[in-house]
Design a protein around this motif. Structure first.
Motif, PDB file in Angstrom:
ATOM      1  N   ARG A  67     -59.694  14.660 -65.022  1.00 13.92           N
ATOM      2  CA  ARG A  67     -60.472  14.695 -63.781  1.00 13.92           C
ATOM      3  C   ARG A  67     -59.875  15.640 -62.741  1.00 13.92           C
ATOM      4  O   ARG A  67     -60.609  16.223 -61.939  1.00 13.92           O
ATOM      5  CB  ARG A  67     -60.624  13.297 -63.184  1.00 13.92           C
ATOM      6  CG  ARG A  67     -59.342  12.567 -62.911  1.00 13.92           C
ATOM      7  CD  ARG A  67     -59.579  11.291 -62.128  1.00 13.92           C
ATOM      8  NE  ARG A  67     -59.718  11.563 -60.709  1.00 13.92           N
ATOM      9  CZ  ARG A  67     -60.213  10.701 -59.824  1.00 13.92           C
ATOM     10  NH1 ARG A  67     -60.653   9.532 -60.227  1.00 13.92           N
ATOM     11  NH2 ARG A  67     -60.276  11.007 -58.550  1.00 13.92           N
ATOM     12  N   ASP A  68     -58.533  15.798 -62.739  1.00 17.43           N
ATOM     13  CA  ASP A  68     -57.883  16.647 -61.740  1.00 17.43           C
ATOM     14  C   ASP A  68     -57.515  18.018 -62.289  1.00 17.43           C
ATOM     15  O   ASP A  68     -56.781  18.770 -61.642  1.00 17.43           O
ATOM     16  CB  ASP A  68     -56.629  15.939 -61.205  1.00 17.43           C
ATOM     17  CG  ASP A  68     -56.972  14.641 -60.479  1.00 17.43           C
ATOM     18  OD1 ASP A  68     -57.976  14.626 -59.736  1.00 17.43           O
ATOM     19  OD2 ASP A  68     -56.257  13.648 -60.679  1.00 17.43           O
ATOM     20  N   ARG A  98     -72.589  26.165 -66.180  1.00 13.80           N
ATOM     21  CA  ARG A  98     -72.516  26.633 -64.784  1.00 13.80           C
ATOM     22  C   ARG A  98     -71.575  25.777 -63.932  1.00 13.80           C
ATOM     23  O   ARG A  98     -71.915  25.366 -62.828  1.00 13.80           O
ATOM     24  CB  ARG A  98     -73.905  26.657 -64.158  1.00 13.80           C
ATOM     25  CG  ARG A  98     -74.961  27.345 -64.986  1.00 13.80           C
ATOM     26  CD  ARG A  98     -74.824  28.851 -64.993  1.00 13.80           C
ATOM     27  NE  ARG A  98     -75.759  29.442 -65.928  1.00 13.80           N
ATOM     28  CZ  ARG A  98     -77.017  29.766 -65.631  1.00 13.80           C
ATOM     29  NH1 ARG A  98     -77.489  29.512 -64.425  1.00 13.80           N
ATOM     30  NH2 ARG A  98     -77.792  30.323 -66.542  1.00 13.80           N
ATOM     31  N   ILE A  99     -70.399  25.518 -64.453  1.00 15.61           N
ATOM     32  CA  ILE A  99     -69.390  24.758 -63.739  1.00 15.61           C
ATOM     33  C   ILE A  99     -68.576  25.704 -62.861  1.00 15.61           C
ATOM     34  O   ILE A  99     -68.306  26.844 -63.235  1.00 15.61           O
ATOM     35  CB  ILE A  99     -68.464  24.027 -64.744  1.00 15.61           C
ATOM     36  CG1 ILE A  99     -69.262  23.010 -65.556  1.00 15.61           C
ATOM     37  CG2 ILE A  99     -67.305  23.344 -64.037  1.00 15.61           C
ATOM     38  CD1 ILE A  99     -69.904  21.917 -64.747  1.00 15.61           C
ATOM     39  N   PHE A 100     -68.148  25.240 -61.686  1.00 14.79           N
ATOM     40  CA  PHE A 100     -67.323  26.052 -60.786  1.00 14.79           C
ATOM     41  C   PHE A 100     -65.881  26.025 -61.293  1.00 14.79           C
ATOM     42  O   PHE A 100     -65.201  24.999 -61.236  1.00 14.79           O
ATOM     43  CB  PHE A 100     -67.415  25.518 -59.368  1.00 14.79           C
ATOM     44  CG  PHE A 100     -68.766  25.702 -58.751  1.00 14.79           C
ATOM     45  CD1 PHE A 100     -69.118  26.917 -58.165  1.00 14.79           C
ATOM     46  CD2 PHE A 100     -69.695  24.682 -58.771  1.00 14.79           C
ATOM     47  CE1 PHE A 100     -70.375  27.099 -57.609  1.00 14.79           C
ATOM     48  CE2 PHE A 100     -70.956  24.856 -58.218  1.00 14.79           C
ATOM     49  CZ  PHE A 100     -71.295  26.071 -57.639  1.00 14.79           C
ATOM     50  N   SER A 101     -65.413  27.168 -61.781  1.00 20.93           N
ATOM     51  CA  SER A 101     -64.135  27.214 -62.488  1.00 20.93           C
ATOM     52  C   SER A 101     -62.940  26.949 -61.588  1.00 20.93           C
ATOM     53  O   SER A 101     -61.897  26.483 -62.054  1.00 20.93           O
ATOM     54  CB  SER A 101     -63.967  28.573 -63.182  1.00 20.93           C
ATOM     55  OG  SER A 101     -63.988  29.625 -62.228  1.00 20.93           O
ATOM     56  N   GLY A 102     -63.060  27.236 -60.285  1.00 21.11           N
ATOM     57  CA  GLY A 102     -61.939  27.047 -59.360  1.00 21.11           C
ATOM     58  C   GLY A 102     -61.837  25.642 -58.805  1.00 21.11           C
ATOM     59  O   GLY A 102     -60.921  25.348 -58.024  1.00 21.11           O
ATOM     60  N   LEU A 103     -62.758  24.755 -59.191  1.00 21.54           N
ATOM     61  CA  LEU A 103     -62.728  23.368 -58.758  1.00 21.54           C
ATOM     62  C   LEU A 103     -62.295  22.467 -59.904  1.00 21.54           C
ATOM     63  O   LEU A 103     -62.434  22.826 -61.073  1.00 21.54           O
ATOM     64  CB  LEU A 103     -64.106  22.925 -58.257  1.00 21.54           C
ATOM     65  CG  LEU A 103     -64.706  23.695 -57.079  1.00 21.54           C
ATOM     66  CD1 LEU A 103     -66.074  23.130 -56.733  1.00 21.54           C
ATOM     67  CD2 LEU A 103     -63.781  23.658 -55.866  1.00 21.54           C
ATOM     68  N   THR A 104     -61.776  21.299 -59.579  1.00 22.12           N
ATOM     69  CA  THR A 104     -61.405  20.349 -60.620  1.00 22.12           C
ATOM     70  C   THR A 104     -62.654  19.723 -61.234  1.00 22.12           C
ATOM     71  O   THR A 104     -63.759  19.824 -60.685  1.00 22.12           O
ATOM     72  CB  THR A 104     -60.528  19.219 -60.053  1.00 22.12           C
ATOM     73  OG1 THR A 104     -61.308  18.442 -59.134  1.00 22.12           O
ATOM     74  CG2 THR A 104     -59.296  19.780 -59.361  1.00 22.12           C
ATOM     75  N   ALA A 105     -62.455  19.046 -62.359  1.00 18.10           N
ATOM     76  CA  ALA A 105     -63.564  18.334 -62.992  1.00 18.10           C
ATOM     77  C   ALA A 105     -64.173  17.331 -62.023  1.00 18.10           C
ATOM     78  O   ALA A 105     -65.396  17.236 -61.887  1.00 18.10           O
ATOM     79  CB  ALA A 105     -63.071  17.626 -64.254  1.00 18.10           C
ATOM     80  N   ARG A 106     -63.337  16.588 -61.324  1.00 18.56           N
ATOM     81  CA  ARG A 106     -63.822  15.584 -60.371  1.00 18.56           C
ATOM     82  C   ARG A 106     -64.620  16.233 -59.241  1.00 18.56           C
ATOM     83  O   ARG A 106     -65.687  15.735 -58.856  1.00 18.56           O
ATOM     84  CB  ARG A 106     -62.632  14.822 -59.796  1.00 18.56           C
ATOM     85  CG  ARG A 106     -62.966  13.781 -58.731  1.00 18.56           C
ATOM     86  CD  ARG A 106     -63.701  12.608 -59.323  1.00 18.56           C
ATOM     87  NE  ARG A 106     -63.799  11.500 -58.384  1.00 18.56           N
ATOM     88  CZ  ARG A 106     -64.202  10.289 -58.711  1.00 18.56           C
ATOM     89  NH1 ARG A 106     -64.559  10.024 -59.952  1.00 18.56           N
ATOM     90  NH2 ARG A 106     -64.259   9.335 -57.816  1.00 18.56           N
ATOM     91  N   GLU A 107     -64.129  17.331 -58.710  1.00 17.02           N
ATOM     92  CA  GLU A 107     -64.831  18.015 -57.622  1.00 17.02           C
ATOM     93  C   GLU A 107     -66.190  18.525 -58.082  1.00 17.02           C
ATOM     94  O   GLU A 107     -67.169  18.468 -57.329  1.00 17.02           O
ATOM     95  CB  GLU A 107     -63.967  19.164 -57.090  1.00 17.02           C
ATOM     96  CG  GLU A 107     -62.749  18.694 -56.301  1.00 17.02           C
ATOM     97  CD  GLU A 107     -61.732  19.792 -56.052  1.00 17.02           C
ATOM     98  OE1 GLU A 107     -60.917  19.640 -55.125  1.00 17.02           O
ATOM     99  OE2 GLU A 107     -61.738  20.800 -56.805  1.00 17.02           O
ATOM    100  N   ASN A 108     -66.268  19.010 -59.311  1.00 13.10           N
ATOM    101  CA  ASN A 108     -67.549  19.458 -59.852  1.00 13.10           C
ATOM    102  C   ASN A 108     -68.533  18.299 -59.976  1.00 13.10           C
ATOM    103  O   ASN A 108     -69.711  18.439 -59.656  1.00 13.10           O
ATOM    104  CB  ASN A 108     -67.344  20.118 -61.218  1.00 13.10           C
ATOM    105  CG  ASN A 108     -67.086  21.615 -61.124  1.00 13.10           C
ATOM    106  OD1 ASN A 108     -68.010  22.395 -60.889  1.00 13.10           O
ATOM    107  ND2 ASN A 108     -65.833  21.999 -61.286  1.00 13.10           N
ATOM    108  N   LYS A 120     -59.727  25.498 -67.195  1.00 12.67           N
ATOM    109  CA  LYS A 120     -58.799  25.077 -68.231  1.00 12.67           C
ATOM    110  C   LYS A 120     -59.434  24.116 -69.241  1.00 12.67           C
ATOM    111  O   LYS A 120     -58.797  23.715 -70.207  1.00 12.67           O
ATOM    112  CB  LYS A 120     -57.582  24.389 -67.598  1.00 12.67           C
ATOM    113  CG  LYS A 120     -56.751  25.294 -66.701  1.00 12.67           C
ATOM    114  CD  LYS A 120     -55.545  24.539 -66.151  1.00 12.67           C
ATOM    115  CE  LYS A 120     -54.682  25.448 -65.275  1.00 12.67           C
ATOM    116  NZ  LYS A 120     -53.502  24.719 -64.741  1.00 12.67           N
ATOM    117  N   LEU A 121     -60.691  23.727 -69.009  1.00 10.05           N
ATOM    118  CA  LEU A 121     -61.317  22.708 -69.840  1.00 10.05           C
ATOM    119  C   LEU A 121     -61.933  23.302 -71.103  1.00 10.05           C
ATOM    120  O   LEU A 121     -62.338  24.461 -71.127  1.00 10.05           O
ATOM    121  CB  LEU A 121     -62.402  21.980 -69.043  1.00 10.05           C
ATOM    122  CG  LEU A 121     -61.944  21.251 -67.772  1.00 10.05           C
ATOM    123  CD1 LEU A 121     -63.138  20.587 -67.086  1.00 10.05           C
ATOM    124  CD2 LEU A 121     -60.863  20.222 -68.085  1.00 10.05           C
ATOM    125  N   SER A 122     -62.034  22.485 -72.135  1.00  9.11           N
ATOM    126  CA  SER A 122     -62.703  22.891 -73.370  1.00  9.11           C
ATOM    127  C   SER A 122     -64.209  22.859 -73.180  1.00  9.11           C
ATOM    128  O   SER A 122     -64.724  22.317 -72.194  1.00  9.11           O
ATOM    129  CB  SER A 122     -62.321  21.936 -74.509  1.00  9.11           C
ATOM    130  OG  SER A 122     -62.892  20.648 -74.280  1.00  9.11           O
TER     131      SER A 122
END
Length: 241
Positions: A132-133, A88-98, A138-140
């Motif tokens: 992180r950015d 349930r990660i927010f796809s439009g945010l960066t890893a750091r923002e999540n 785009k993440l695996s």
């Protein structure tokens, strides 16, 4: 007093009873595995603990206080963080923002303190620094799981609930995730773990419970459950001798 105690929990999905008289305890400092086949009621149990579902009967007590009727937000503030199946990660945010979003239940935390805690949590996952950015879409799968766990830890939970953290991951990444779970416990956070990879779950857990069609059918120390021939045949993918 247990950190978490479920007492005679009964939960329904519409007219279908998903949990029937489920009782279990999690002591502070433990890793406890909740095992069972698909549809046994594992995710329903976790969702009931975290306030996403309401029980028809029974109680969920955390540090001796009933959580029944509290909102999910209040339960997070009480000290329980839930990392759900699917991340349930927010796809439009960066890893750091999540990761930073995990502190949303702590509105009095300054921006500087929030950033410092995100750095501290992310240190558990050195890999996060390299992406992180990057936007989450785009993440695996392994990267998403690391972000999801880091986000959960940003709530500073006393109890971290993990639902299928190895789902869809490559074997090397699964081992990395389980190593991180052990380290999380070493640092003082209690863990309740639902995991289809029962062998891996029991290899790091102190105790385990087995759910079958909404009921706890057996429980015990993880080592004993791992040696139980009936459990191995039913849940660990091994034939009983």
């Amino acid at each position: 007093m247990p950190l978490l105690k479920l007492s005679h929990l009964r939960v329904s999905h519409g007219r279908v009873e998903a949990l029937s008289d489920v009782s279990l305890v999690v002591e502070a400092g433990e890793i406890v595995a909740l095992l069972g086949a698909n549809g046994a009621g594992k995710t329903t149990t976790l969702r009931t603990i975290s306030g996403l579902m309401r029980p028809d009967a029974g109680d969920v007590a955390f540090e001796g206080r009933s959580l029944v009727g509290l909102s999910p937000e209040m339960i997070v503030r009480a000290g329980i963080a839930h990392v759900p199946e699917g991340r349930r990660i927010f796809s439009g945010l960066t890893a750091r923002e999540n990761v930073l979003l995990g502190a949303a239940n702590r509105p009095n935390l300054s921006r500087h303190a929030r950033e410092a805690e995100a750095d501290e949590v992310s240190a558990l996952f050195p890999e996060i620094a390299s992406f992180r950015d990057t936007l989450a879409w785009k993440l695996s799968g392994g990267q998403l799981q690391m972000v999801a766990v880091a986000r959960g830890l940003m709530a500073k939970p006393k109890l971290l609930i993990l639902d299928e953290p190895s789902l869809g991951l490559a074997p090397l990444i699964i081992q990395r995730v389980f190593d991180i779970i052990v380290e999380i416990r070493r640092r003082g956070t209690t863990v309740l773990l639902v995991e289809q990879n029962a062998n891996m779950a029991l290899s790091i857990a102190d105790r385990g419970y087995v759910l079958e069609t909404g009921r706890i059918v057996t429980s015990g120390c993880a080592a004993a459950l791992g040696k139980n021939e009936a459990i191995k045949a039913a849940y660990l993918g091994q034939r009983a001798a």
